[in-house]
Design a protein around this motif. Structure first.
Motif, PDB file in Angstrom:
ATOM      1  N   GLY A   1       0.352   5.231  -5.401  1.00  0.00           N
ATOM      2  CA  GLY A   1      -0.417   5.233  -4.161  1.00  0.00           C
ATOM      3  C   GLY A   1      -1.300   4.008  -4.034  1.00  0.00           C
ATOM      4  O   GLY A   1      -2.501   4.133  -3.770  1.00  0.00           O
ATOM      5  N   LEU A   2      -0.715   2.823  -4.211  1.00  0.00           N
ATOM      6  CA  LEU A   2      -1.499   1.577  -4.228  1.00  0.00           C
ATOM      7  C   LEU A   2      -2.440   1.474  -3.041  1.00  0.00           C
ATOM      8  O   LEU A   2      -2.075   1.798  -1.896  1.00  0.00           O
ATOM      9  CB  LEU A   2      -0.566   0.376  -4.222  1.00  0.00           C
ATOM     10  CG  LEU A   2      -0.047  -0.128  -5.560  1.00  0.00           C
ATOM     11  CD1 LEU A   2       0.934  -1.268  -5.338  1.00  0.00           C
ATOM     12  CD2 LEU A   2      -1.182  -0.559  -6.468  1.00  0.00           C
ATOM     13  N   GLN A   3      -3.634   0.993  -3.329  1.00  0.00           N
ATOM     14  CA  GLN A   3      -4.637   0.732  -2.309  1.00  0.00           C
ATOM     15  C   GLN A   3      -5.070  -0.723  -2.414  1.00  0.00           C
ATOM     16  O   GLN A   3      -4.953  -1.343  -3.469  1.00  0.00           O
ATOM     17  CB  GLN A   3      -5.835   1.662  -2.504  1.00  0.00           C
ATOM     18  CG  GLN A   3      -5.482   3.140  -2.441  1.00  0.00           C
ATOM     19  CD  GLN A   3      -6.670   4.043  -2.704  1.00  0.00           C
ATOM     20  OE1 GLN A   3      -7.773   3.592  -2.953  1.00  0.00           O
ATOM     21  NE2 GLN A   3      -6.433   5.354  -2.625  1.00  0.00           N
ATOM     22  N   THR A   4      -5.584  -1.258  -1.322  1.00  0.00           N
ATOM     23  CA  THR A   4      -5.963  -2.671  -1.324  1.00  0.00           C
ATOM     24  C   THR A   4      -7.044  -2.975  -2.362  1.00  0.00           C
ATOM     25  O   THR A   4      -7.043  -4.044  -2.967  1.00  0.00           O
ATOM     26  CB  THR A   4      -6.453  -3.106   0.066  1.00  0.00           C
ATOM     27  OG1 THR A   4      -7.501  -2.230   0.496  1.00  0.00           O
ATOM     28  CG2 THR A   4      -5.304  -3.047   1.084  1.00  0.00           C
ATOM     29  N   ASP A   5      -7.919  -2.017  -2.615  1.00  0.00           N
ATOM     30  CA  ASP A   5      -8.963  -2.306  -3.607  1.00  0.00           C
ATOM     31  C   ASP A   5      -8.494  -2.108  -5.045  1.00  0.00           C
ATOM     32  O   ASP A   5      -9.293  -2.203  -5.980  1.00  0.00           O
ATOM     33  CB  ASP A   5     -10.254  -1.535  -3.330  1.00  0.00           C
ATOM     34  CG  ASP A   5     -10.088  -0.048  -3.383  1.00  0.00           C
ATOM     35  OD1 ASP A   5     -11.067   0.673  -3.148  1.00  0.00           O
ATOM     36  OD2 ASP A   5      -8.962   0.415  -3.658  1.00  0.00           O
ATOM     37  N   ASP A   6      -7.196  -1.870  -5.226  1.00  0.00           N
ATOM     38  CA  ASP A   6      -6.638  -1.903  -6.584  1.00  0.00           C
ATOM     39  C   ASP A   6      -6.377  -3.337  -7.037  1.00  0.00           C
ATOM     40  O   ASP A   6      -6.090  -3.579  -8.210  1.00  0.00           O
ATOM     41  CB  ASP A   6      -5.322  -1.118  -6.665  1.00  0.00           C
ATOM     42  CG  ASP A   6      -5.524   0.378  -6.489  1.00  0.00           C
ATOM     43  OD1 ASP A   6      -4.570   1.042  -6.043  1.00  0.00           O
ATOM     44  OD2 ASP A   6      -6.638   0.875  -6.795  1.00  0.00           O
ATOM     45  N   GLU A   7      -6.442  -4.289  -6.107  1.00  0.00           N
ATOM     46  CA  GLU A   7      -6.215  -5.684  -6.488  1.00  0.00           C
ATOM     47  C   GLU A   7      -7.211  -6.130  -7.551  1.00  0.00           C
ATOM     48  O   GLU A   7      -8.385  -5.784  -7.508  1.00  0.00           O
ATOM     49  CB  GLU A   7      -6.320  -6.605  -5.268  1.00  0.00           C
ATOM     50  CG  GLU A   7      -5.135  -6.542  -4.346  1.00  0.00           C
ATOM     51  CD  GLU A   7      -5.040  -7.754  -3.440  1.00  0.00           C
ATOM     52  OE1 GLU A   7      -3.932  -8.039  -2.946  1.00  0.00           O
ATOM     53  OE2 GLU A   7      -6.066  -8.418  -3.216  1.00  0.00           O
TER      54      GLU A   7
ATOM     55  N   VAL B   1      -1.841  -6.503  -3.894  1.00  0.00           N
ATOM     56  CA  VAL B   1      -1.390  -5.459  -2.972  1.00  0.00           C
ATOM     57  C   VAL B   1      -1.094  -6.138  -1.639  1.00  0.00           C
ATOM     58  O   VAL B   1      -2.013  -6.646  -0.971  1.00  0.00           O
ATOM     59  CB  VAL B   1      -2.439  -4.342  -2.819  1.00  0.00           C
ATOM     60  CG1 VAL B   1      -1.937  -3.256  -1.868  1.00  0.00           C
ATOM     61  CG2 VAL B   1      -2.758  -3.742  -4.181  1.00  0.00           C
TER      62      VAL B   1
ATOM     63  N   PRO C   1       0.837  -1.215   0.000  1.00  0.00           N
ATOM     64  CA  PRO C   1       0.000   0.000   0.000  1.00  0.00           C
ATOM     65  C   PRO C   1       0.862   1.251   0.000  1.00  0.00           C
ATOM     66  O   PRO C   1       1.863   1.344   0.725  1.00  0.00           O
ATOM     67  CB  PRO C   1      -0.804  -0.145   1.295  1.00  0.00           C
ATOM     68  CG  PRO C   1      -0.902  -1.609   1.512  1.00  0.00           C
ATOM     69  CD  PRO C   1       0.412  -2.171   1.040  1.00  0.00           C
ATOM     70  N   GLY C   2       0.473   2.199  -0.859  1.00  0.00           N
ATOM     71  CA  GLY C   2       1.213   3.449  -0.959  1.00  0.00           C
ATOM     72  C   GLY C   2       2.302   3.444  -2.011  1.00  0.00           C
ATOM     73  O   GLY C   2       2.738   4.504  -2.459  1.00  0.00           O
TER      74      GLY C   2
ATOM     75  N   ARG D   1      -4.402   8.529  -9.951  1.00  0.00           N
ATOM     76  CA  ARG D   1      -3.354   7.568  -9.568  1.00  0.00           C
ATOM     77  C   ARG D   1      -3.061   6.599 -10.720  1.00  0.00           C
ATOM     78  O   ARG D   1      -2.033   5.925 -10.709  1.00  0.00           O
ATOM     79  CB  ARG D   1      -3.788   6.750  -8.347  1.00  0.00           C
ATOM     80  CG  ARG D   1      -4.098   7.564  -7.121  1.00  0.00           C
ATOM     81  CD  ARG D   1      -4.348   6.677  -5.921  1.00  0.00           C
ATOM     82  NE  ARG D   1      -5.495   5.805  -6.049  1.00  0.00           N
ATOM     83  CZ  ARG D   1      -5.436   4.479  -6.265  1.00  0.00           C
ATOM     84  NH1 ARG D   1      -4.247   3.889  -6.384  1.00  0.00           N
ATOM     85  NH2 ARG D   1      -6.534   3.760  -6.350  1.00  0.00           N
TER      86      ARG D   1
END
Lengths: 124, 110
Positions: free
Chosen positions: B79-85, B109, B14-15, B63
């Motif tokens: 800025g990776l987020q968990t819901d980018d999976e 992620v 994340p991030g 992003r």
């Protein structure tokens, strides 16, 4: 709401025929090409071809030419994908997709709207 | 028409930032201003992230950024987020009335 709604899942035996549908609503159905995309279990997206509802002009990917038939009934804002004799290898999720297409070139820009998918299972 | 080549998987915390590549040929990606990217989560239809190589539809955060050089397109996610999976697919026009998709990249992620 602008949407494409596909017919429900189908279970068929090898050799049987099947026609699945994709109904557009919330927009001018005759103004857009509709494409079909296959996704086999656990695999990626594959381009099958496209059809224009206004005149049923259909263009097939070489990989699917002769394997399926696309048709349209613009009076009910619906396009169809038809198999005359299913094989086990036709088991997949099938998506219809509204396409942004260059009018004079036929160049497809992108898919701006997807149906929810129709799962086809072919098994004896 | 062969599928465009993507890495099977990428991962990040994340991030962090990740980049997914998409390599085609001079007949598709290299010749096209019409490269698009889609995200698919299990059991759902794909969703458009990027079109025309770099353009984001309304509602897609900045992003996500697309680019292209020669026969290779790229999707950068910052800025990776968990819901980018999910699974990410590139797509290119391939002549008139034809599209070609990439094989898909699974983003994890951590």
């Amino acid at each position: 709401e602008v949407q494409l709604v596909q017919s429900g899942a189908g279970v068929k035996e090898p050799g049987e025929s099947l026609k699945i549908s994709c109904k557009g609503s919330g927009y001018s159905f005759i103004s857009y090409w509709i494409g079909w995309v296959r996704q086999m279990p656990g695999k990626g997206l594959e381009w099958m071809g496209m059809i224009h509802p206004i005149d049923s002009d259909a263009r097939y990917s070489p990989s699917f030419q002769g394997q399926v038939t696309m048709s349209a009934d613009n009076s009910i804002s619906t396009v169809y994908l038809h198999w005359s004799s299913l094989k086990a290898s036709d088991s997949a999720m099938y998506y219809c997709a509204r396409l942004d297409v260059g009018v004079s070139t036929g160049t497809i820009d992108y898919v701006d709207l997807w149906g929810q998918g129709t799962l086809v299972t072919v098994s004896s | 028409q062969s599928a465009l080549t993507q890495p099977r998987s990428v991962s990040g915390s994340p991030g962090q930032s990740v980049t997914i590549s998409c390599t085609g040929t001079s007949s598709d990606v290299g010749a096209s201003d019409y490269v698009s990217w889609y995200k698919q989560v299990p059991g759902r239809a794909p969703q458009l992230l990027i079109h025309d190589v770099t353009r984001r539809p309304s509602g897609v955060p900045d992003r996500f950024a697309g680019s292209k050089s020669g026969n290779t397109a790229s999707l950068a996610i910052s800025g990776l987020q968990t819901d980018d999976e999910g699974d990410y697919y590139c797509c290119s026009s391939a002549g008139s009335f034809a599209l070609v998709f990439g094989g898909g990249t699974k983003l994890t992620v951590l």
